[in-house]
Enzyme design. Structure first.
Site, PDB file in Angstrom:
ATOM      1  N   ASN B 209     -40.722  10.343 -12.072  1.00  0.00           N
ATOM      2  CA  ASN B 209     -39.937  11.577 -12.201  1.00  0.00           C
ATOM      3  C   ASN B 209     -38.507  11.231 -12.620  1.00  0.00           C
ATOM      4  O   ASN B 209     -38.178  10.069 -12.877  1.00  0.00           O
ATOM      5  CB  ASN B 209     -39.957  12.366 -10.883  1.00  0.00           C
ATOM      6  CG  ASN B 209     -39.405  11.547  -9.719  1.00  0.00           C
ATOM      7  OD1 ASN B 209     -38.628  10.604  -9.925  1.00  0.00           O
ATOM      8  ND2 ASN B 209     -39.798  11.873  -8.505  1.00  0.00           N
ATOM      9  N   SER B 233     -43.724  14.062 -21.664  1.00  0.00           N
ATOM     10  CA  SER B 233     -44.775  13.677 -22.602  1.00  0.00           C
ATOM     11  C   SER B 233     -44.886  14.681 -23.754  1.00  0.00           C
ATOM     12  O   SER B 233     -44.518  15.842 -23.609  1.00  0.00           O
ATOM     13  CB  SER B 233     -46.095  13.589 -21.846  1.00  0.00           C
ATOM     14  OG  SER B 233     -47.062  12.948 -22.633  1.00  0.00           O
ATOM     15  N   GLN B 255     -52.403  18.186 -23.361  1.00  0.00           N
ATOM     16  CA  GLN B 255     -50.997  17.793 -23.240  1.00  0.00           C
ATOM     17  C   GLN B 255     -50.237  18.806 -22.386  1.00  0.00           C
ATOM     18  O   GLN B 255     -49.409  18.441 -21.544  1.00  0.00           O
ATOM     19  CB  GLN B 255     -50.367  17.705 -24.637  1.00  0.00           C
ATOM     20  CG  GLN B 255     -48.954  17.169 -24.641  1.00  0.00           C
ATOM     21  CD  GLN B 255     -48.886  15.773 -24.065  1.00  0.00           C
ATOM     22  OE1 GLN B 255     -49.734  14.940 -24.321  1.00  0.00           O
ATOM     23  NE2 GLN B 255     -47.889  15.522 -23.230  1.00  0.00           N
ATOM     24  N   HIS B 258     -49.904  18.652 -18.434  1.00  0.00           N
ATOM     25  CA  HIS B 258     -49.075  17.633 -17.767  1.00  0.00           C
ATOM     26  C   HIS B 258     -47.933  18.253 -16.980  1.00  0.00           C
ATOM     27  O   HIS B 258     -47.600  17.809 -15.885  1.00  0.00           O
ATOM     28  CB  HIS B 258     -48.498  16.640 -18.782  1.00  0.00           C
ATOM     29  CG  HIS B 258     -49.418  15.507 -19.080  1.00  0.00           C
ATOM     30  ND1 HIS B 258     -49.897  14.657 -18.118  1.00  0.00           N
ATOM     31  CD2 HIS B 258     -49.964  15.083 -20.251  1.00  0.00           C
ATOM     32  CE1 HIS B 258     -50.689  13.752 -18.668  1.00  0.00           C
ATOM     33  NE2 HIS B 258     -50.751  13.986 -19.960  1.00  0.00           N
ATOM     34  N   GLU B 322     -44.514  11.154 -29.581  1.00  0.00           N
ATOM     35  CA  GLU B 322     -45.149  10.128 -28.742  1.00  0.00           C
ATOM     36  C   GLU B 322     -46.628   9.986 -29.135  1.00  0.00           C
ATOM     37  O   GLU B 322     -47.088   8.913 -29.479  1.00  0.00           O
ATOM     38  CB  GLU B 322     -45.018  10.545 -27.278  1.00  0.00           C
ATOM     39  CG  GLU B 322     -45.627   9.558 -26.299  1.00  0.00           C
ATOM     40  CD  GLU B 322     -45.735  10.143 -24.890  1.00  0.00           C
ATOM     41  OE1 GLU B 322     -45.579  11.369 -24.721  1.00  0.00           O
ATOM     42  OE2 GLU B 322     -46.003   9.363 -23.959  1.00  0.00           O
ATOM     43  N   HIS B 323     -47.358  11.098 -29.078  1.00  0.00           N
ATOM     44  CA  HIS B 323     -48.754  11.132 -29.520  1.00  0.00           C
ATOM     45  C   HIS B 323     -48.828  11.945 -30.807  1.00  0.00           C
ATOM     46  O   HIS B 323     -48.251  13.029 -30.883  1.00  0.00           O
ATOM     47  CB  HIS B 323     -49.655  11.796 -28.486  1.00  0.00           C
ATOM     48  CG  HIS B 323     -49.595  11.175 -27.135  1.00  0.00           C
ATOM     49  ND1 HIS B 323     -48.797  11.661 -26.127  1.00  0.00           N
ATOM     50  CD2 HIS B 323     -50.247  10.104 -26.621  1.00  0.00           C
ATOM     51  CE1 HIS B 323     -48.952  10.912 -25.045  1.00  0.00           C
ATOM     52  NE2 HIS B 323     -49.815   9.956 -25.307  1.00  0.00           N
ATOM     53  N   ASP B 356     -55.526   7.906 -23.679  1.00  0.00           N
ATOM     54  CA  ASP B 356     -54.937   8.020 -22.344  1.00  0.00           C
ATOM     55  C   ASP B 356     -55.712   7.180 -21.329  1.00  0.00           C
ATOM     56  O   ASP B 356     -55.146   6.705 -20.345  1.00  0.00           O
ATOM     57  CB  ASP B 356     -54.963   9.479 -21.870  1.00  0.00           C
ATOM     58  CG  ASP B 356     -53.945  10.348 -22.595  1.00  0.00           C
ATOM     59  OD1 ASP B 356     -53.007   9.783 -23.169  1.00  0.00           O
ATOM     60  OD2 ASP B 356     -54.097  11.585 -22.574  1.00  0.00           O
ATOM     61  N   HIS B 415     -17.570 -26.868 -33.219  1.00  0.00           N
ATOM     62  CA  HIS B 415     -18.919 -26.687 -33.763  1.00  0.00           C
ATOM     63  C   HIS B 415     -19.131 -27.631 -34.948  1.00  0.00           C
ATOM     64  O   HIS B 415     -20.196 -28.221 -35.102  1.00  0.00           O
ATOM     65  CB  HIS B 415     -19.117 -25.236 -34.228  1.00  0.00           C
ATOM     66  CG  HIS B 415     -19.381 -24.271 -33.113  1.00  0.00           C
ATOM     67  ND1 HIS B 415     -18.458 -23.981 -32.131  1.00  0.00           N
ATOM     68  CD2 HIS B 415     -20.491 -23.537 -32.805  1.00  0.00           C
ATOM     69  CE1 HIS B 415     -18.981 -23.100 -31.284  1.00  0.00           C
ATOM     70  NE2 HIS B 415     -20.210 -22.818 -31.666  1.00  0.00           N
TER      71      HIS B 415
END
Lengths: 430, 430
Positions: B209, B233, B255, B258, B322-323, B356, B415
C-alpha cells in the site's frame, strides 16, 4: 596511512565505516529550486545560472558553431587518445548486447523478453577546473549503442559563459543530440520537468557534487529514473609480496587526488608490503600538483593487515569497494569469490586509471557500498526489458486450469473469469 | 467507461493523466517509525505490529512447524496449479541467464563483465483478505535462480497472529530462507536496518500500500536498493474488429477488480468494437463478487477512439502502460514498435491473468509510466554486474599513452603518474 594490524571481525564495520553526511539543509534548497523550475521553466534556469555560475546567457543551448570552434582547439594527440578510448569503450559495451530471450514455457505458451532503448536520457557532466570529458564518453557511447533517440547533456558554464572544449569535442564525437549550458540543481530540475528549451528525459546519469546528488534523488520522486545513488570515490587495493610497492602507492595516490573525502584502503597479509607502500606514498606524493588534497586523503586512509587471504576476502566483501585492485600471487581466489565490488583490476600492470579512461570498462560505478546491490553503468543501464507473451487456443487449454485455481485462491474472481470465458468458448467449439 | 472520440494530440497528456497522490503526511509517519526501528529494533517492531495488526507476538519468525502445518492445508489441485506456475516461471527466468562478456579491447587489454547475485534480498508480501502468494513465486523463484544466499520474506500477520497458508506453502516451495510476521512500514524498516531477529538486506522487492511504497522510497536513503517505485496497477488494451469483445471486457474487468484506483484504458480504431466491449462490461460486471470496486474503477476508465494504428501506437508509447494487451489484425506492428510497456499480451487467447499467475513472465512490473525507464522484475533484478580487467605488460605499453594524455587533459596528474611509473619501469626493462 593509518596502519591497523589484525583487527577483530567485530571491529571491521567501524574500521570500514564511510563518512556519512547529513543532507537536510541541502534538501530544502533543492526542493525550492525544483518548484521554481517546474513553475517558471527557462526563466528560473536563467536565474539560478546567474546566481550560481555568475553568468547571464542569451541562449543556453550550445550552437553548432561553438562545437565547430571547440573541435579546432583539440590537439591531434588528444584526439587520437580519445579515439582509442572511444574504440575500446564501444567494443566492450557493444559486446554486452543480448539477443531476445524466447521460450515456449509449455505447449502453446510462448514468452519472450526484449530490450528496448530508454528513448530520452540526460547526461550530467560537472564543471569546475578540470573538464571531465571522460565521463562524456562513458555515458554517451553506451547511450548511443543502446539506441536512445534523445541524448541530452547538461554541464555548467564557466563565468565567461563557455563550456570546456574537451567536453564539446567528446559530446559531438559520441552522438550527444543536444548540449545545454546548465549546471547544478537547476540542470537536474530542467531535465526532470522539461522547459521550453530543455527536453524532459526519462533517466538521468552522471556524477556531481552533493547538490546534484540530492537533486537526482529528488528527481526520482517525479518519476525520473537515475543511474545510481552517488558518494565519494573509493579504491581498495589487496596486495601481497608479489605486488610492486611503487605501483600500489601510485594507484592509491591516483584515488587520493580526487578529493579529501576520497576513500583509500590497502589490505594485505604482508607487513613488509604495507611498510614499503607507505614509504613509497610519502616519496611520490611530493611530486603531485594536488599534494594538499592527496596528503589529506591519505591521512584519512587505512592500511589493514589481515591474517589470511580468506579473511581479506570477507573484509573486502563486507566493504564492497567501488574500485578493487588485486595484486596477489593467487588473483583467481579473489576474482572468483568477490561478491561486492564495482570494478576489479587485476595484477601489477592494471592501474585504476586504465578503467577510468580507456580500457573499455565503464567508470561510472557504485560507491558507498552500493556495489552490494547496484551494477556500474553498462549497456543495460540505457535500456529496459519488456516481456511479451502469446498463447494459442491449445495453450490456454493447457494452462487455463492452473490460472483459474490460483486466481480463485487469491480471491480475484474476475482474473479467473478472464480465463473461464475463453475456455468455455473453446469448449463450445467457437 | 467514458468514450473519447478522436482526441487531439495536445489533449493526450490530460486524457492519459494518472491520479497523483500527495505523500507528505505519510512521510512524517514513515520517518518516525524508521527512526524508532533503527534505535529500538525488535521492541519497536513489536510495538507497531501490536498497533497496526492488532496482535502481540512472542516470536515473529515463522517456525518450521507452522510451515509443516500450512503445507497440509493446501489442496492437491492448488498444489498442482502452483507447480505448473513454478515450472513456467523457472523456465522463463532461467532462460535469462547470461554468460560472462569477455573482450580483448586491444592487444593485451582484456575486459569482462560477470553477474553476481545480490547476497541478501528482502521480499515484501502484502497481507489483507486475499493472500497474494503468486507474488511469492514471482520474487522468490528468480532470487533463487540468481543465487541470492539470504531470501527474507516479511508479511503482516492477521489478528490471530497467523500468515495465510498459501503464502507459507509458496515460500517454502520457492526457497525463501526466513519468513517473518511483520508488515507495513515496520517491515521495511526492519529489513533496512536489521534487528536482533530480522536480517538487514541489500535490496527490497515487492508491492504494498502507499505506506509500504513510501517506506521503500525512504529505504533508498539508507543505502538499500528497491525493485522499482510503485503505483496503482494498469491495463491498456488495443483492439480492433478482430478482437472478441467479451474477452476484451473480461480482461478490462480483471484489472478493474484490483481497486477503485486501477487504471483501465481501451484504445481502438473501431467504434463498433468500443460499443460492443462497453456492452459486455455491463453484462459481465454483474456476476463479479467485487462488483462495487470494479464498477467504480470502470467508471473512471476511458475508451479512446483513434484514427489510425500509427496514432494508437504513439498514444500508447506516450502512456507507457504496465500491462498492454494487443488484439489487432496486425499485432507485429505494435510488438515491433512498442517502446514503453511493462509486459505485452498478444492475441485473443492471452489474457493478462496468464502473466499474473502462470505463463512464466514476471508480474512485478513498472506502472505509473515507469516503463519508460524501468524494466519489470527479471533475473537481473537479483544480480549486479561487476566488471573486471587485466592488462599485460604489452597491454599497458599499447594503451598507456592514451591514458596519460587524457588524465593530463583532465588535470589529474596522479592518474597519469600511475601509468607513467609502469611505462618507465618497463622501458628500463625491469
Amino acid at each position: 596511512m593509518k596502519v591497523i594490524k589484525y583487527p577483530k571481525r567485530e571491529d571491521w564495520s567501524t574500521i570500514l565505516a564511510r563518512p556519512t553526511k547529513t543532507v537536510k539543509d541541502i534538501e530544502t534548497t533543492v526542493n525550492q529550486i525544483f518548484e521554481d523550475v517546474q513553475r517558471n521553466g527557462d526563466k528560473a534556469i536563467q536565474k539560478y545560472t546567474s546566481m550560481f555560475d555568475g553568468v547571464v546567457l542569451d541562449s543556453i543551448r550550445v550552437s553548432s558553431e561553438e562545437i565547430e570552434e571547440a573541435i579546432k582547439t583539440i590537439s591531434e594527440d588528444l584526439k587520437k587518445a580519445i579515439e582509442v578510448a572511444k574504440s575500446n569503450i564501444t567494443c566492450f559495451h557493444k559486446a554486452q548486447q543480448t539477443d531476445r530471450v524466447y521460450v515456449e514455457t509449455m505447449s502453446g505458451v510462448t514468452c519472450w523478453q526484449e530490450k528496448r532503448p530508454i528513448q530520452k536520457v540526460g547526461l550530467y557532466i560537472p564543471g569546475g577546473t578540470a573538464p571531465l570529458f571522460s565521463t562524456v564518453l562513458m555515458l554517451a557511447i553506451p547511450a548511443n549503442i543502446a539506441g536512445c533517440s534523445e541524448i541530452v547533456l547538461c554541464t555548467p558554464p564557466s563565468a565567461n559563459g563557455k563550456i570546456a572544449n574537451e567536453i564539446l569535442y567528446a559530446a559531438q564525437l559520441c552522438g550527444v543530440t543536444k548540449i545545454f549550458k546548465v549546471g547544478g540543481i537547476q540542470a537536474i530540475a530542467g531535465l526532470t520537468f522539461g522547459t521550453a528549451t530543455i527536453p524532459e528525459v526519462y533517466k538521468i546519469f552522471g556524477p556531481g557534487n552533493q547538490f546534484v546528488t540530492v537533486a537526482k534523488q529528488l528527481a526520482t520522486k517525479y518519476s525520473v529514473a537515475i543511474d545510481m545513488p552517488a558518494g565519494p570515490s573509493e579504491l581498495l587495493v589487496m596486495a601481497d609480496d608479489t605486488a610492486i610497492p611503487a605501483y600500489v602507492a601510485s594507484d592509491l595516490l591516483s584515488q587520493a587526488e580526487h578529493g579529501v573525502d576520497s576513500q583509500v584502503i590497502l589490505v594485505s597479509t604482508s607487513k613488509k608490503l604495507v611498510e614499503a607502500v607507505n614509504k613509497e606514498i610519502k616519496r611520490q606524493v611530493k611530486a603531485l600538483p594536488r599534494i594538499v588534497i592527496a596528503t589529506k586523503a591519505i591521512e584519512n586512509s587505512t592500511s589493514i593487515l589481515v591474517k589470511s587471504t580468506s579473511e581479506a576476502l570477507d573484509l573486502i566483501n563486507e566493504y564492497g569497494p567501488e574500485h578493487f585492485i588485486v595484486c596477489t600471487k593467487n588473483t583467481a581466489y579473489f576474482t572468483d569469490n568477490i561478491a561486492n565490488a564495482g570494478s576489479v583490476f587485476i595484477g601489477n600492470y592494471t592501474p585504476e586509471s586504465a578503467g577510468d579512461y580507456a580500457s573499455g570498462t565503464n567508470h561510472t560505478l557504485p560507491t558507498n557500498g552500493f556495489s552490494k546491490a547496484y551494477s556500474g553503468v553498462n549497456l543495460d543501464s540505457f535500456t529496459k526489458s519488456i516481456t511479451f507473451q502469446k498463447i494459442s487456443k491449445q495453450g490456454i487449454k493447457n494452462i487455463g486450469k492452473s490460472i483459474e485455481l490460483m486466481a480463485e485462491a487469491e480471491g480475484l474472481e474476475a482474473h479467473k473469469k478472464a480465463v473461464s470465458i475463453r475456455l468455455e468458448s473453446l469448449k463450445k467449439g467457437k
